[in-house]
Design a protein around this motif. Structure first.
Motif, PDB file in Angstrom:
ATOM      1  N   LEU A  38       0.832  -1.216   0.000  1.00 18.37           N
ATOM      2  CA  LEU A  38       0.000   0.000   0.000  1.00 18.37           C
ATOM      3  C   LEU A  38       0.861   1.260   0.000  1.00 18.37           C
ATOM      4  CD1 LEU A  38      -2.859  -1.075   2.446  1.00 18.37           C
ATOM      5  CD2 LEU A  38      -2.945  -0.924  -0.043  1.00 18.37           C
ATOM      6  N   SER A  39       2.052   1.192   0.595  1.00 18.18           N
ATOM      7  CA  SER A  39       2.922   2.371   0.639  1.00 18.18           C
ATOM      8  C   SER A  39       3.592   2.631  -0.703  1.00 18.18           C
ATOM      9  CB  SER A  39       4.042   2.189   1.661  1.00 18.18           C
ATOM     10  OG  SER A  39       3.537   1.797   2.875  1.00 18.18           O
ATOM     11  N   ASN A  40       3.790   1.584  -1.481  1.00 13.28           N
ATOM     12  CA  ASN A  40       4.582   1.736  -2.709  1.00 13.28           C
ATOM     13  C   ASN A  40       3.805   1.498  -3.987  1.00 13.28           C
ATOM     14  OD1 ASN A  40       7.276   2.186  -1.503  1.00 13.28           O
ATOM     15  ND2 ASN A  40       6.838   0.207  -0.587  1.00 13.28           N
ATOM     16  N   LYS A  41       2.504   1.457  -3.890  1.00 11.13           N
ATOM     17  CA  LYS A  41       1.700   1.087  -5.060  1.00 11.13           C
ATOM     18  C   LYS A  41       1.554   2.234  -6.052  1.00 11.13           C
ATOM     19  CE  LYS A  41      -2.550   2.317  -2.733  1.00 11.13           C
ATOM     20  NZ  LYS A  41      -2.776   3.531  -3.505  1.00 11.13           N
ATOM     21  N   GLN A  42       2.064   3.396  -5.692  1.00 15.93           N
ATOM     22  CA  GLN A  42       1.914   4.600  -6.516  1.00 15.93           C
ATOM     23  C   GLN A  42       0.428   4.834  -6.803  1.00 15.93           C
ATOM     24  OE1 GLN A  42       4.776   4.087  -9.665  1.00 15.93           O
ATOM     25  NE2 GLN A  42       6.445   4.271  -8.216  1.00 15.93           N
ATOM     26  N   ASP A  43       0.055   5.048  -8.045  1.00 12.25           N
ATOM     27  CA  ASP A  43      -1.375   5.358  -8.244  1.00 12.25           C
ATOM     28  C   ASP A  43      -2.204   4.143  -8.664  1.00 12.25           C
ATOM     29  OD1 ASP A  43      -0.266   5.135 -10.658  1.00 12.25           O
ATOM     30  OD2 ASP A  43      -1.018   7.029 -11.478  1.00 12.25           O
ATOM     31  N   LEU A  44      -1.681   2.979  -8.392  1.00 12.10           N
ATOM     32  CA  LEU A  44      -2.451   1.762  -8.621  1.00 12.10           C
ATOM     33  C   LEU A  44      -3.574   1.693  -7.575  1.00 12.10           C
ATOM     34  CD1 LEU A  44      -1.906  -0.817 -10.469  1.00 12.10           C
ATOM     35  CD2 LEU A  44      -1.094  -1.890  -8.366  1.00 12.10           C
ATOM     36  N   LYS A  45      -4.788   1.437  -8.007  1.00 14.93           N
ATOM     37  CA  LYS A  45      -5.898   1.334  -7.048  1.00 14.93           C
ATOM     38  C   LYS A  45      -6.009  -0.118  -6.592  1.00 14.93           C
ATOM     39  CE  LYS A  45      -7.922   5.515  -7.875  1.00 14.93           C
ATOM     40  NZ  LYS A  45      -7.029   6.493  -7.263  1.00 14.93           N
ATOM     41  N   VAL A  46      -5.718  -0.299  -5.326  1.00 15.12           N
ATOM     42  CA  VAL A  46      -5.665  -1.662  -4.803  1.00 15.12           C
ATOM     43  C   VAL A  46      -6.833  -1.905  -3.846  1.00 15.12           C
ATOM     44  CG1 VAL A  46      -4.283  -3.304  -3.471  1.00 15.12           C
ATOM     45  CG2 VAL A  46      -3.143  -1.670  -4.976  1.00 15.12           C
ATOM     46  N   ALA A  47      -7.581  -2.939  -4.118  1.00 16.13           N
ATOM     47  CA  ALA A  47      -8.625  -3.349  -3.176  1.00 16.13           C
ATOM     48  C   ALA A  47      -8.021  -4.409  -2.275  1.00 16.13           C
ATOM     49  CB  ALA A  47      -9.811  -3.914  -3.929  1.00 16.13           C
ATOM     50  N   VAL A  48      -8.265  -4.248  -1.000  1.00 12.99           N
ATOM     51  CA  VAL A  48      -7.642  -5.138  -0.022  1.00 12.99           C
ATOM     52  C   VAL A  48      -8.709  -5.952   0.694  1.00 12.99           C
ATOM     53  CG1 VAL A  48      -6.354  -5.173   2.133  1.00 12.99           C
ATOM     54  CG2 VAL A  48      -5.703  -3.582   0.339  1.00 12.99           C
ATOM     55  N   LEU A  49      -8.481  -7.217   0.790  1.00 19.33           N
ATOM     56  CA  LEU A  49      -9.391  -8.081   1.540  1.00 19.33           C
ATOM     57  C   LEU A  49      -8.602  -8.750   2.654  1.00 19.33           C
ATOM     58  CD1 LEU A  49     -11.471  -9.261  -1.282  1.00 19.33           C
ATOM     59  CD2 LEU A  49     -12.087 -10.122   0.918  1.00 19.33           C
ATOM     60  N   VAL A  50      -8.992  -8.513   3.869  1.00 23.27           N
ATOM     61  CA  VAL A  50      -8.241  -9.081   4.992  1.00 23.27           C
ATOM     62  C   VAL A  50      -9.125 -10.079   5.715  1.00 23.27           C
ATOM     63  CG1 VAL A  50      -6.973  -8.601   7.109  1.00 23.27           C
ATOM     64  CG2 VAL A  50      -7.025  -6.902   5.296  1.00 23.27           C
ATOM     65  N   ASN A  51      -8.597 -11.267   5.888  1.00 22.29           N
ATOM     66  CA  ASN A  51      -9.343 -12.281   6.621  1.00 22.29           C
ATOM     67  C   ASN A  51      -8.615 -12.563   7.918  1.00 22.29           C
ATOM     68  OD1 ASN A  51     -10.011 -15.768   6.396  1.00 22.29           O
ATOM     69  ND2 ASN A  51     -11.447 -14.177   6.963  1.00 22.29           N
ATOM     70  N   GLU A  52      -9.278 -12.305   9.018  1.00 25.78           N
ATOM     71  CA  GLU A  52      -8.608 -12.448  10.314  1.00 25.78           C
ATOM     72  C   GLU A  52      -9.061 -13.687  11.046  1.00 25.78           C
ATOM     73  OE1 GLU A  52      -6.617 -10.223  12.610  1.00 25.78           O
ATOM     74  OE2 GLU A  52      -7.517  -8.258  12.207  1.00 25.78           O
ATOM     75  N   PHE A  53      -8.126 -14.238  11.822  1.00 30.32           N
ATOM     76  CA  PHE A  53      -8.450 -15.359  12.695  1.00 30.32           C
ATOM     77  C   PHE A  53      -8.738 -14.763  14.066  1.00 30.32           C
ATOM     78  CE2 PHE A  53      -6.972 -19.142  15.227  1.00 30.32           C
ATOM     79  CZ  PHE A  53      -8.016 -19.948  14.851  1.00 30.32           C
ATOM     80  N   GLY A  54      -9.974 -14.615  14.395  1.00 27.31           N
ATOM     81  CA  GLY A  54     -10.332 -13.957  15.658  1.00 27.31           C
ATOM     82  C   GLY A  54     -11.547 -13.081  15.415  1.00 27.31           C
ATOM     83  N   ASP A  55     -12.197 -12.704  16.499  1.00 29.53           N
ATOM     84  CA  ASP A  55     -13.450 -11.948  16.365  1.00 29.53           C
ATOM     85  C   ASP A  55     -13.228 -10.466  16.117  1.00 29.53           C
ATOM     86  OD1 ASP A  55     -14.506 -14.348  17.087  1.00 29.53           O
ATOM     87  OD2 ASP A  55     -14.698 -13.814  19.215  1.00 29.53           O
ATOM     88  N   ILE A  56     -12.049  -9.972  16.455  1.00 25.69           N
ATOM     89  CA  ILE A  56     -11.818  -8.533  16.315  1.00 25.69           C
ATOM     90  C   ILE A  56     -10.874  -8.304  15.140  1.00 25.69           C
ATOM     91  CG2 ILE A  56     -11.249  -6.413  17.558  1.00 25.69           C
ATOM     92  CD1 ILE A  56     -11.103  -8.036  20.127  1.00 25.69           C
ATOM     93  N   ASN A  57     -11.178  -7.326  14.313  1.00 26.53           N
ATOM     94  CA  ASN A  57     -10.324  -7.045  13.167  1.00 26.53           C
ATOM     95  C   ASN A  57      -9.217  -6.071  13.555  1.00 26.53           C
ATOM     96  OD1 ASN A  57     -11.723  -8.611  11.223  1.00 26.53           O
ATOM     97  ND2 ASN A  57     -13.361  -7.095  11.323  1.00 26.53           N
ATOM     98  N   ILE A  58      -8.139  -6.602  14.089  1.00 29.33           N
ATOM     99  CA  ILE A  58      -7.012  -5.750  14.474  1.00 29.33           C
ATOM    100  C   ILE A  58      -6.258  -5.299  13.222  1.00 29.33           C
ATOM    101  CG2 ILE A  58      -4.860  -5.617  15.806  1.00 29.33           C
ATOM    102  CD1 ILE A  58      -7.190  -6.080  17.682  1.00 29.33           C
ATOM    103  N   ASP A  59      -6.019  -6.252  12.312  1.00 25.01           N
ATOM    104  CA  ASP A  59      -5.206  -5.951  11.121  1.00 25.01           C
ATOM    105  C   ASP A  59      -5.727  -4.747  10.352  1.00 25.01           C
ATOM    106  OD1 ASP A  59      -3.571  -8.009  11.649  1.00 25.01           O
ATOM    107  OD2 ASP A  59      -4.094  -9.222   9.910  1.00 25.01           O
ATOM    108  N   ALA A  60      -7.044  -4.709  10.175  1.00 29.99           N
ATOM    109  CA  ALA A  60      -7.617  -3.629   9.373  1.00 29.99           C
ATOM    110  C   ALA A  60      -7.268  -2.283   9.984  1.00 29.99           C
ATOM    111  CB  ALA A  60      -9.127  -3.793   9.290  1.00 29.99           C
ATOM    112  N   GLN A  61      -7.151  -2.253  11.305  1.00 33.39           N
ATOM    113  CA  GLN A  61      -6.842  -0.990  11.977  1.00 33.39           C
ATOM    114  C   GLN A  61      -5.357  -0.659  11.904  1.00 33.39           C
ATOM    115  OE1 GLN A  61      -9.053  -0.457  15.779  1.00 33.39           O
ATOM    116  NE2 GLN A  61      -9.596  -2.586  15.495  1.00 33.39           N
ATOM    117  N   LEU A  62      -4.559  -1.640  11.529  1.00 35.57           N
ATOM    118  CA  LEU A  62      -3.115  -1.407  11.464  1.00 35.57           C
ATOM    119  C   LEU A  62      -2.636  -1.200  10.029  1.00 35.57           C
ATOM    120  CD1 LEU A  62      -1.858  -4.044  14.073  1.00 35.57           C
ATOM    121  CD2 LEU A  62      -2.616  -1.692  14.441  1.00 35.57           C
ATOM    122  N   LEU A  63      -3.576  -1.215   9.107  1.00 36.90           N
ATOM    123  CA  LEU A  63      -3.179  -1.038   7.708  1.00 36.90           C
ATOM    124  C   LEU A  63      -3.048   0.433   7.372  1.00 36.90           C
ATOM    125  CD1 LEU A  63      -5.319  -3.530   5.624  1.00 36.90           C
ATOM    126  CD2 LEU A  63      -2.867  -3.596   6.084  1.00 36.90           C
TER     127      LEU A  63
END
Ligand SMILES: Nc1nc2c(ncn2[C@@H]2O[C@H](COP(=O)(O)OP(=O)(O)OP(=O)(O)O)[C@@H](O)[C@H]2O)c(=O)[nH]1
Length: 344
Positions: A38-63
């Motif tokens: 995400l930091s180096n994608k320049q103007d490429l539009k990237v859709a991100v799908l994150v699948n977490e193991f656990g009930d709380i989505n921590i990763d999404a908040q750290l992206l």
């Protein structure tokens, strides 16, 4: 729809939406790689799908999330809800009006990537997407030939088109050599790149067309009649469970430290969270992977609270929650409730 980005070093051709799957065992560096992308994608539009193991989505908040990036979350294990959850989430991205050039999916650390691969190749998604690459992160320090007694950890290497041998800063050179040699035995001819903080030139991992799609499609036809075969072995997540804890009261820092160093069960393999301590105005990002933990300090972007997930085998979820509960600084009303006193 025009999908060719105007100017980018990656130069994605106009075909189906390219998809890259990031896999790798718990704590190996998948989210770190996603942030690198995400930091180096320049103007490429990237859709991100994150699948977490656990009930709380921590990763999404750290992206690292810029406004135009899309983070679509699918909770639970995508390899177990393969025909619904993942397909639906991909459609939600495809149906968006905004331009999307590329899709990156981060799987959970205990996922076998094959069912995810086959979801793209064996359903109607193959009409709309082009599976480009499977990137497997391997923790050079923690990985051993026992592959954490996890079938999924082995499958992640078997199905990886590119293996990032990550965290080489933490491993002795001989250990890095050994892990690399082991990966070569599991997957002869594998493309292995040694990395630190998952730093890799993006043209080496995105839009590389490395997934042997025909091979999987032939295999899928062969196995069509025994479709459930792809689902059942990892329903138990190789014995790993997750325990999550949230609270709107802060932790007492000394009690939490004591929990971490003296009480937390040795079976906790991975933990991550966003922590609120009574003596600090800052948000604390907590990361534990194997024997190491790390706390980074940042500004709060929303109202303070505690959110933490523990992952391991044979965890006593009730006990862990109780121990964490005991680390909290309770507000007067909560204190009254906790000791059973009614407040009028
Ligand atoms: N020293 C060191 N730490 C790293 C490196 N790469 C990632 N980390 C740290 O390792 C921890 C786990 O990294 P993540 O990227 O969250 O791992 P993950 O694979 O997404 O973890 P899960 O999604 O929970 O399975 C974090 O604290 C990272 O900062 C590296 O090359 N060297």
């Amino acid at each position: 729809m025009e999908t060719i980005p105007s100017s980018t070093t990656l130069d994605i051709p106009k075909r189906g939406m390219p998809v890259t799957i990031i896999t790798g065992f718990l704590g190996s560096g998948k989210t770190t790689l996603l942030n690198e992308i995400l930091s180096n994608k320049q103007d490429l539009k990237v859709a991100v799908l994150v699948n977490e193991f656990g009930d709380i989505n921590i990763d999404a908040q750290l992206l690292i999330s810029t406004e135009e990036d899309m983070v679509e979350l699918s909770n639970g294990c995508i390899c177990c809800t393969i025909n619904d959850g993942l397909v639906d989430a991909v459609y939600r991205v495809l149906e968006r009006e905004e331009r999307v050039d590329y899709m990156v999916i981060e799987t959970t650390g205990v996922a076998d990537p094959l069912p995810i691969i086959l979801t793209f190749l064996g359903t109607e998604l193959r009409e709309f997407t082009r599976l480009d690459s499977i990137i497997t992160l391997v923790d050079a320090e923690a990985f051993t030939p026992e592959h954490f007694d996890s079938e999924a950890a082995l499958k992640q290497i078997v199905y990886g088109d590119v293996v990032l041998l990550n965290k080489t800063d933490l491993a002795a050179p001989e250990q890095v050599e050994e892990v690399e040699a082991y990966i070569q035995t599991v997957k002869p001819g594998a493309r292995i790149l040694r990395t630190q903080q998952a730093k890799v030139p993006l043209p080496l991992v995105l839009d590389v067309g490395l997934t042997p799609v025909e091979l999987y499609q032939a295999d899928e036809e062969h196995h069509e009649h025994e479709h459930h075969h792809h689902h059942s072995p990892h329903l138990d997540n190789d014995g790993f469970i997750s325990v999550s804890f949230q609270s709107h009261s802060p932790f007492d820092i000394e009690k939490f430290e004591k929990f971490l160093t003296e009480e937390m069960p040795i079976e906790v393999f991975r933990a991550k969270g966003i922590l609120w301590f009574d003596n600090s105005e800052m948000r604390h990002i907590f990361q534990l992977s194997g024997p190491r933990y790390d706390i980074q300090v940042e500004e709060w972007i929303n109202s303070p609270q505690n959110q933490i997930v523990f992952i391991g085998r044979h965890l006593d979820s009730h006990k862990i929650r109780q121990q964490l509960q005991n680390c909290l600084i309770l507000q007067p009303t909560q204190l009254a409730q906790a000791i059973g006193v009614k407040s009028f």
